[in-house]
Each structure stands twice: as structure tokens, then as C-alpha cells.
Enzyme design. Sequence first.
Site, PDB file in Angstrom:
ATOM      1  N   GLU A  57      35.624 -23.103 -18.538  1.00 23.24           N
ATOM      2  CA  GLU A  57      35.706 -22.023 -18.784  1.00 23.24           C
ATOM      3  C   GLU A  57      37.724 -21.608 -17.842  1.00 23.24           C
ATOM      4  OE1 GLU A  57      32.388 -22.759 -18.913  1.00 23.24           O
ATOM      5  OE2 GLU A  57      32.176 -22.644 -20.815  1.00 23.24           O
ATOM      6  N   HIS A 126      22.826 -14.929 -23.105  1.00 26.97           N
ATOM      7  CA  HIS A 126      23.385 -14.955 -24.656  1.00 26.97           C
ATOM      8  C   HIS A 126      23.767 -13.698 -24.723  1.00 26.97           C
ATOM      9  CE1 HIS A 126      22.987 -19.391 -23.935  1.00 26.97           C
ATOM     10  NE2 HIS A 126      23.674 -19.869 -24.852  1.00 26.97           N
TER      11      HIS A 126
END
Lengths: 321, 386
Positions: A57, A126
Site C-alpha cells: 500500500e 474489513h
Amino acid sequence: MPFSRAINAGLRAAMAASDRVLLMGEDIGKLGGVFRVTEGLVAEFGDRRVLDTPLAESGIVGTAIGLAMAGFRPVVEIQFDGFVFPAFDQITAQLAKITNRHEGAVQMPVVIRIPYGGHIGAVEHHQESPEAYFTHTAGLRVVSPSTPNDGYWMIQDAIASADPVIFLEPKSKYWQKGEVDTSARALPLHASRVVRRGTDVTLVGHGAMVTTLLQAASIAESEGTSCEVVDLRSLSPVDYGPILDSVRRTGRMVYAQEAPGFTSLGSEVAATVMEKAFYALEAPVLRVSGFDTPFPAAKLEGAYLPDADRVLEAVDRALAY
Amino acid sequence: MTTDATAPSAQTSSEPPTLVRFLQADGSFAPSPAAEPYLELVEGLADADLEQFYRDMAVIRAFDVQATNLQRQGQLALWPPSYGQEAAQVGSARAARAQDHLFPSYREHVVTRIRGVDPIDIIRLMRGLTHGGWNPFDPKNGNTHIYTLVLGAQTLHATGFGMGLTLDGRCGTGDPERDEAVIVYYGDGASSQGDVHEAMVFANSYRTPEVFFLQNNQWAISVPVSTQSRSPLYKRGEGYGMPSIPIDGNDVLASWAVTRTALDEARAGQGPRAIEAMTYRLGAHTTSDDPTKYRTSDEEESWRRRDPIARMRAYLLARGASEAFFADVEAESQALADDTRTRTNALGGLEADSMFAHVYSEAHPLIDEQRRWLADYEVSFAGGAS
Ligand SMILES: Cc1ncc(C[n+]2csc(CCOP(=O)(O)OP(=O)(O)O)c2C)c(N)n1
């Protein structure tokens, strides 16, 4: 059209309009992203415009910064809200500040798309609501569409912006259908919008919470209370005009959000409304939030996320003053 | 940590057998076996080139010493000295072509000067007047990006920029006059940062036209390189799939020849390369640091004997450089040092209003409102005062 397809169509339109627009992220090519938001785009635009990146990322955001320096307009997908943190330094310490450090000579037209929020019963990391981290950072713009029409237009406006935009997509809305008017833009990127008229209490929120507010408003109506609902759309900057107008008419306001309440966007909006519309208020601005705990395991998300009942409880408290 | 972390690292004493070096510490020209492939390149250098290398190194040292003094006198918030690392920096910067893009960290004073950045722009940064100070895209700054104080962050920006060059077909066309490349500078400490590793992954995945230029100056503030890595750092580049070459970073000829070759290859579309320049920071890490706390004077002395400037001077003298040349360099050094002092003293302050400039590129209501508020607030004092 479903929300995810609307964003997809918006991305397609932006990519067709300018070949400087690039998509970058994990699994966004052939797979089309885990939520299929980028589906079909690699077939249409090729793998030099839709980059399946290495699984890193910080690398994705950091190289997007370099690409922007080289004249591109990268649109980055972070796969899930909980995975943005490895890129946090590149977003808050780099991306947000580069224009400022260059005294305006270098612009950062980078969009970071993040599926966020609960309501899908997902596993750990999540389901997060990280918006306050980004709204707290000067130099970033933060927006969150809540309807397919906004998804279609706001992604194009975000890409057109010369500033970095954190584009928060309420993931529980991806499958929600709605009208998309591809012929005309409804509102500018940073405008808030009154989505339901009412006279007694102003309800304000963003993202998936707007649906909850509308539910609460219709229940309230059946009980004789008229609620006005405002969708923030832009989390930074906040467009206070419609909110203040509304509060000046209703005299009461409830802000609802999934994120923990402590030092949150709702805290900021509440404080500002109290500063700017103090004499119009009949009751303190009330906040309905997720708890100040980690987002709980999915089986508990119903207890964690504010629902229409918790909003109505706050509406009752506001009316009781 | 194990106890030997406080002792001079293994790498400061032993050196890789493959080290590229042309000049010995005493200035004699004696290429190492690894230097052979670059010999022709170095032999092609004119006297004027060699003298330029020396001039670059000597002049920046005078600037660096002056800036250190200015900091001691309270004129600057901080100064990161480049003292001792001049050869690695000059060789690599002179190896770049005009169209190349340079991403420094925070110690590459002579790199920026060679590319045209006004040294006062670095002074302004270290004085607290800017967070950057120059526009990389202004032609006078030679595509040199601003300093980055977050370790390693710039390696990703450089890599993304290199991805952009590839996507735009600005490298690998076969025209070396036009092809562009990127060089990014970072240190042995920064090499531990995740961003550097991610940059290497991206660079190799997308075959960016890029040179990773690591200045291993043996210390990350007080932590020796052995704490960053138990294997020589240049070996990491191989693991990511790029040729990686260790050089004597105190030999300006090695730095120039290897970087020139690596950049040429990168520009030609052969993908990224890594260079590890073995050098030494003879000064403090920054003016806030006291090196006597963590390293021995013996170690410093052993590196002082390998001083890059003395080495080049001896070489030039042996080649017959004139007294007049050295006198001229001395005069230029003095002039830059004096000019730096004068201009630093003349630097003004900042208007508070400038805080609100360039936070965003487009108009932003919150910023506009706060700018107006501060202006009104300040005006409110003007009325009552005096
Ligand atoms: C991300 C980050 N962590 C810590 C620091 C504080 N810091 C500044 S310089 C430095 C040491 C860097 O060593 P190295 O990369 O070898 O470069 P050198 O200073 O020796 O040139 C540290 C720890 C920083 N600037 N950035």
C-alpha cells in the site's frame, strides 16, 4: 444502476476524457477489484492505464505521488479500509503536504478510493471508519458519495480536482440501485444536500448512514415528528450552508455516524453548528456514533452501528429539551 | 540488540572484493579489478572534467562548514553536514544528464548545487522559512526535487516518476540525448525503511529507468550499519532483480563512472540499478548530534585518511594541475562561504498570511475563513496599539 457500476461508469468516463488518468491497485485489472468497481476497465484501456500493482500500500500511494509529479492523474484503490494504514505516512505526511512544500509549484491530483464502513458482516480489519484520520489532515479533501448518481459524478469531480481526494465508498451501498443522470451533474463535489425536507429536527450524516437517517425520518413521521435529512457528501471541507439553514428552521440537530464518537467528524460538525447557530438552537446538538471500541466482530456489528432506533432515541432527547 | 552493535561495524573495516575504485587513498591511480570495465570511460575524461570534480567538492565543503557555523550561531534551526561525502555526491550528480530527474534526501547539498539549485534555498529550508524551497520543474533547478526529511519516502516518489517516464515513452527510445532517467539518494539507515523495499519492488516490476544511489556513510545518527543489515547492502538490490554495484564512495571517479554507466543503461530501457557508495560522514549527523558519544576517534581518523578531497587533490597535483587552479578554487570557496553568510543574514521573516497559501490548489472555504479571521484579528490590534 448499482452504486458500484455507477462508480465504474464514472471512472470509464474520466479515463475516456483524459489519457493521463491511471488506475492503480491490487487486483483491479482482470479481477476488476474485490468489489468489481474497476471491472472491464483493463480490457478497455489496457494494462498501462489499469495497473495491477504489487501488494504494497505504501508503494501504491508513494508511486502514485511520483506519477502525479510526472503529470499523471492516478486513481488508487485501497482494497479495504483496514489496509490503508501501511500507506498512512505516504497519504498524510507526503501526499497531503507536497503542494504546500512546493509552494504551489507541484499539484497532487491523486484520488484514493477506499471501500469503508460496516453493514456487510465482514471479518476483522474489513470494516473500519477511518474518515477522521483524513479529515484531520490539512491538504486532503475527503468525500463520500451515498447514491449511484453521486458515485458517478463525484468520482469524476474527484479526478478532475487539482488536490488529493480521499474518496470513501460506503461498501454496503455497492449493490444498491438508483437513477444515474449521465447528462447533468447534480451538485458540485463539495456541496452538502438536503435529501428529505422536514421541520422539527435536522438529521445529518454521510455515507451508508444516510440510509439509516432516512429510515429514522420515515418512522418519526409516522409518529408525528418531521425530520429534515442532510447528506454531507463532502467530509472535508464541510459545506455548512444547508446544515445551518436547516438548523435555523428546526432548532434541533442530530449527527449520526458509524465511526467512534471521540474526536470525530460528528464532534466537529456539532461544535461548528453550536458556534454558528447558537441562538437558533432549542437543544444541544446530539451525536449518535459507533462506540469508542475497535469495530467489533461481525456478530456484534448490529449492536455497534447506530440504527434507526438509536437515531430516534436521540431525536426524542432533542425534542425533550 | 547484540552487544557488538556499539563496536565499529564489520563493514567499516572490511570491504567487498568487488568494490569499484580508481584512486587509492593517497591519490595514486590504481584501478581495482572491479573498476576495469569502467577504465575506458574514466580515461576519456578531460583535465577540465577532473578539475571540475575537484572544484565541486572543495567549494561545497566551504559552504557546508559555513552553514554549520551559521547554525552554531543560531542562524539556522538545523544543519546536516555533507562533510566527507562529497565524492559520492559529485560523481553521481555529474554523471546525470540535463534531462535526468534527481530525488535527494536531505544531505545532498552539492548534488542540488550542480543541478543549479541556489544554495540559499537549502538555507531557507534549514532556517525554517520553507518546507521545500524550490520548484523542481523550474528549468534553473535542473529537475532536482526538494529535500525529503521522512526517511525513504522519496524513493517511492522517484519510482513513481520513473513509472511515468516509462508510460510516456520518455526512456528506452534509443536516443540517449532525449531519453530520461531518475536517480534517488538515500542512506544506510533509510535502507531499512519499508518504503525503500517497496520502491525496489515497484521499480523492478515496472522496469523504471532509475538508479538507487545509497550513500552508506556507516552511521544512521548513532546506529552503525551492522544494525541495519548483516549482509552488505548492495546485495539487496540483487534480490529485487537489479544489477547492484558497490563502489568506493570517496573516489569521485568511481562514483562518476559507475553512475554514468548505470544511468545510461536505465535511460536505454534496461531497468533499474542500484549503487552502494561506501563513504563516511566525517562530521556530525546534524548539528544536534555529538558523534563522540557513539564512535571512536580512531575510526574517524582512519576515514579522514581516505578524505575524498585530499585524494583528488593529490591525483590532480600528480597530473600537473597548476597552483593557479587551486588558488582559484580556494577563492571560489571563500566567495561562496561569504556570500552564504551575507545572504543568510539578509533573509527576512514570513508573513503569517503565507501559512494559508498552497494548503490546497483549489479554493477551500475553511482555509479562506481562517485567513480572513487572522487578518481581522491582527487589524484589531493595529487600532488600539501605539
Ligand atoms: C521515517 C523517519 N524516521 C526517523 C527519522 C529521524 N532520523 C533522521 S536522520 C536519521 C538517520 C538516517 O540515517 P541514514 O539513512 O543512514 O542517512 P544519513 O543521515 O546517514 O545520511 C534518523 C533516524 C526520520 N527523519 N524519518
